[in-house]
Write a protein that holds these residues in place. Structure first.
Motif, mmCIF file in Angstrom:
data_model
loop_
_atom_site.group_PDB
_atom_site.id
_atom_site.type_symbol
_atom_site.label_atom_id
_atom_site.label_comp_id
_atom_site.label_asym_id
_atom_site.label_seq_id
_atom_site.Cartn_x
_atom_site.Cartn_y
_atom_site.Cartn_z
ATOM 1 N N PRO A 291 -6.859 -3.359 -5.197
ATOM 2 C CA PRO A 291 -6.850 -1.956 -4.756
ATOM 3 C C PRO A 291 -8.201 -1.549 -4.200
ATOM 4 O O PRO A 291 -9.251 -1.971 -4.701
ATOM 5 C CB PRO A 291 -6.501 -1.185 -6.030
ATOM 6 C CG PRO A 291 -6.869 -2.099 -7.150
ATOM 7 C CD PRO A 291 -6.658 -3.495 -6.643
ATOM 8 N N LEU A 292 -8.170 -0.740 -3.144
ATOM 9 C CA LEU A 292 -9.400 -0.288 -2.505
ATOM 10 C C LEU A 292 -10.111 0.719 -3.408
ATOM 11 O O LEU A 292 -9.600 1.808 -3.672
ATOM 12 C CB LEU A 292 -9.074 0.347 -1.152
ATOM 13 C CG LEU A 292 -10.266 0.869 -0.350
ATOM 14 C CD1 LEU A 292 -11.214 -0.260 0.005
ATOM 15 C CD2 LEU A 292 -9.786 1.585 0.904
ATOM 16 N N LEU B 14 -6.134 -4.334 -0.456
ATOM 17 C CA LEU B 14 -6.838 -5.113 0.549
ATOM 18 C C LEU B 14 -6.881 -6.579 0.134
ATOM 19 O O LEU B 14 -7.033 -6.904 -1.044
ATOM 20 C CB LEU B 14 -8.271 -4.601 0.733
ATOM 21 C CG LEU B 14 -8.450 -3.254 1.435
ATOM 22 C CD1 LEU B 14 -9.931 -2.961 1.584
ATOM 23 C CD2 LEU B 14 -7.775 -3.258 2.789
ATOM 24 N N ASP B 15 -6.746 -7.437 1.111
ATOM 25 C CA ASP B 15 -6.865 -8.877 0.904
ATOM 26 C C ASP B 15 -8.344 -9.242 0.985
ATOM 27 O O ASP B 15 -9.004 -8.955 1.983
ATOM 28 C CB ASP B 15 -6.062 -9.600 1.987
ATOM 29 C CG ASP B 15 -6.011 -11.098 1.774
ATOM 30 O OD1 ASP B 15 -6.780 -11.589 0.932
ATOM 31 O OD2 ASP B 15 -5.219 -11.759 2.446
ATOM 32 N N ASP B 16 -8.860 -9.873 -0.061
ATOM 33 C CA ASP B 16 -10.287 -10.193 -0.068
ATOM 34 C C ASP B 16 -10.609 -11.492 0.658
ATOM 35 O O ASP B 16 -11.751 -11.928 0.681
ATOM 36 C CB ASP B 16 -10.814 -10.272 -1.502
ATOM 37 C CG ASP B 16 -10.290 -11.494 -2.246
ATOM 38 O OD1 ASP B 16 -9.269 -12.058 -1.802
ATOM 39 O OD2 ASP B 16 -10.888 -11.880 -3.267
ATOM 40 N N SER B 17 -9.609 -12.114 1.266
ATOM 41 C CA SER B 17 -9.829 -13.368 1.978
ATOM 42 C C SER B 17 -9.895 -13.106 3.479
ATOM 43 O O SER B 17 -8.985 -12.503 4.053
ATOM 44 C CB SER B 17 -8.697 -14.361 1.684
ATOM 45 O OG SER B 17 -8.907 -15.584 2.371
ATOM 46 N N SER C 249 0.833 -1.193 0.000
ATOM 47 C CA SER C 249 0.000 0.000 0.000
ATOM 48 C C SER C 249 0.875 1.253 0.000
ATOM 49 O O SER C 249 1.993 1.250 0.519
ATOM 50 C CB SER C 249 -0.917 0.003 1.231
ATOM 51 O OG SER C 249 -1.774 -1.116 1.214
ATOM 52 N N SER C 250 0.340 2.317 -0.584
ATOM 53 C CA SER C 250 1.042 3.595 -0.631
ATOM 54 C C SER C 250 0.055 4.705 -0.266
ATOM 55 O O SER C 250 -1.098 4.442 0.082
ATOM 56 C CB SER C 250 1.638 3.830 -2.013
ATOM 57 O OG SER C 250 0.608 3.917 -2.989
ATOM 58 N N CYS C 251 0.505 5.931 -0.362
ATOM 59 C CA CYS C 251 -0.373 7.061 -0.035
ATOM 60 C C CYS C 251 -1.539 7.162 -1.011
ATOM 61 O O CYS C 251 -2.644 7.581 -0.642
ATOM 62 C CB CYS C 251 0.422 8.370 -0.040
ATOM 63 S SG CYS C 251 1.705 8.435 1.219
ATOM 64 N N SER C 252 -1.323 6.778 -2.260
ATOM 65 C CA SER C 252 -2.358 6.913 -3.285
ATOM 66 C C SER C 252 -3.184 5.651 -3.483
ATOM 67 O O SER C 252 -4.319 5.714 -3.960
ATOM 68 C CB SER C 252 -1.715 7.305 -4.619
ATOM 69 O OG SER C 252 -0.777 6.315 -5.016
ATOM 70 N N THR C 253 -2.621 4.502 -3.133
ATOM 71 C CA THR C 253 -3.316 3.229 -3.373
ATOM 72 C C THR C 253 -3.228 2.345 -2.136
ATOM 73 O O THR C 253 -2.150 2.174 -1.559
ATOM 74 C CB THR C 253 -2.690 2.475 -4.561
ATOM 75 O OG1 THR C 253 -2.669 3.331 -5.699
ATOM 76 C CG2 THR C 253 -3.503 1.234 -4.885
#
Length: 341
Positions: free
Chosen positions: A293-294, A108-111, A101-105
């Protein structure tokens, strides 16, 4: 969890495959209260057969949340060797391809433990079985699970079937075919692994090249019946594997249940332990769970769920505070009455 476990010998197909809606007939349930004391019949409670905590945890890790899973212990030798090799060769496998993860992206783990990712879970379960076979202690087995004595297909079983360890990909394809054809869930895969390790512990046997397919099939068969309310019938597995008979499936299911001592209960704590140990196994072997990505829509959904949980927590706190105040008032009133009297 789901319905009762029974052997199905109907020539038809189960409602699981075609998703037909059936009306369930109510069946009378016999309890210990229905048994007359005059008959002298005594039904032993499961707690009467339980071992002391320390001994039970050591003997039956599939029954207790604090006992380490067998497959994770089996994999540690190979994991240590891989880490040593990577250290000697100055390699860091998987780190470059891993998403962060970064500041812009935000990834998330969907499991989750309540909704595991199907493909990743099956891969991890197949890997756990692979380590069971590769690092087995011996070749203890039973005839009912021997593939040569009870073949799953009409193809000739190779002469070296009992000495050549199957690859991870072969185990994964076998499990994936059954889960895809029978429309089973990821939770069923975790319960399958619990039953498999419980069988190895209770029956004091090993999963090896000659019996792994039938043991896995028996565990999947039982897990699908226990977990799913609308379970796959035995006859449906015969249509998936083509050459196996219903009678063979029924016999294997009976033996499996007897070897488990009919203990098909899987506590939530044990289920959660197996889920997180499978994730640890995936991390050790660079089998990353899918990261997405969220998105804005998903972020709004998470925020709504968070608000709902926060509101419920506030309501519970207010209720607890009101009960506490009411109790204090009651104590005060009783104290005043005692003083006045």
């Amino acid at each position: 969890m789901g319905g009762s476990v029974s052997c199905c010998i109907s020539p038809g197909e189960s409602p699981k495959i075609h998703r037909r809606e059936l009306e369930l007939e109510e069946c009378p349930i016999t309890t210990t209260e229905d048994v007359s004391e005059d008959t002298g019949t005594y039904l032993q409670h499961i707690s009467d057969r339980e071992l002391p905590d320390e001994l039970a945890q050591e003997a039956n890790p599939s029954d207790h949340p604090r006992a380490s899973t067998l497959f994770l212990n089996k994999s540690q030798t190979d994991v240590r060797e891989k880490r040593k090799s990577n250290y000697m060769n100055h390699m860091s496998p998987g780190l470059l391809s891993k998403k962060y993860s970064s500041c812009s992206t935000i990834f998330l783990d969907d499991s989750t433990v309540s909704q595991p990712n199907l493909k990743s879970t099956i891969k991890c379960v197949a890997l756990a079985i692979y380590y069971h076979i590769k690092n087995r202690d011996s070749n203890r087995s039973l005839d009912i699970f021997d593939e040569k004595k009870h073949p799953l297909s009409r193809e000739k079983v190779p002469d070296d079937y009992s000495v050549v360890d199957p690859e991870h990909k072969l185990i994964y394809r076998f499990i994936r075919t059954l889960f895809s054809s029978a429309q089973l869930t990821a939770e069923c895969a975790i319960v399958t692994l619990v039953y498999l390790e419980r069988l190895l512990t209770y029956a004091e046997m090993d999963i090896c090249p000659c019996n792994w397919k039938r043991i896995v099939l028996g565990a999947i068969l039982l897990a699908s019946k226990v977990w799913d309310d609308q379970a796959v019938w035995n006859v449906d597995y015969c249509q998936i594997l083509k050459d196996i008979t219903v009678e063979d499936m029924n016999e294997m299911e009976r033996h499996f249940l007897e070897l488990l001592q009919f203990n098909i209960n899987v506590p939530a704590s044990v289920y959660a332990k197996y889920y997180f140990d499978l994730r640890s196994l995936a991390d050790d072997n660079n089998l990353s769970f899918p990261l997405e990505p969220l998105s804005t829509k998903r972020a709004q959904k998470l925020e709504a769920i968070s608000r709902l949980c926060e509101d419920k927590y506030k309501d519970l706190s207010k209720s607890a505070m009101r009960r506490s105040v009411s109790a204090d008032n009651l104590v005060g009133i009783k104290t005043a009455q005692a003083v006045l009297s």
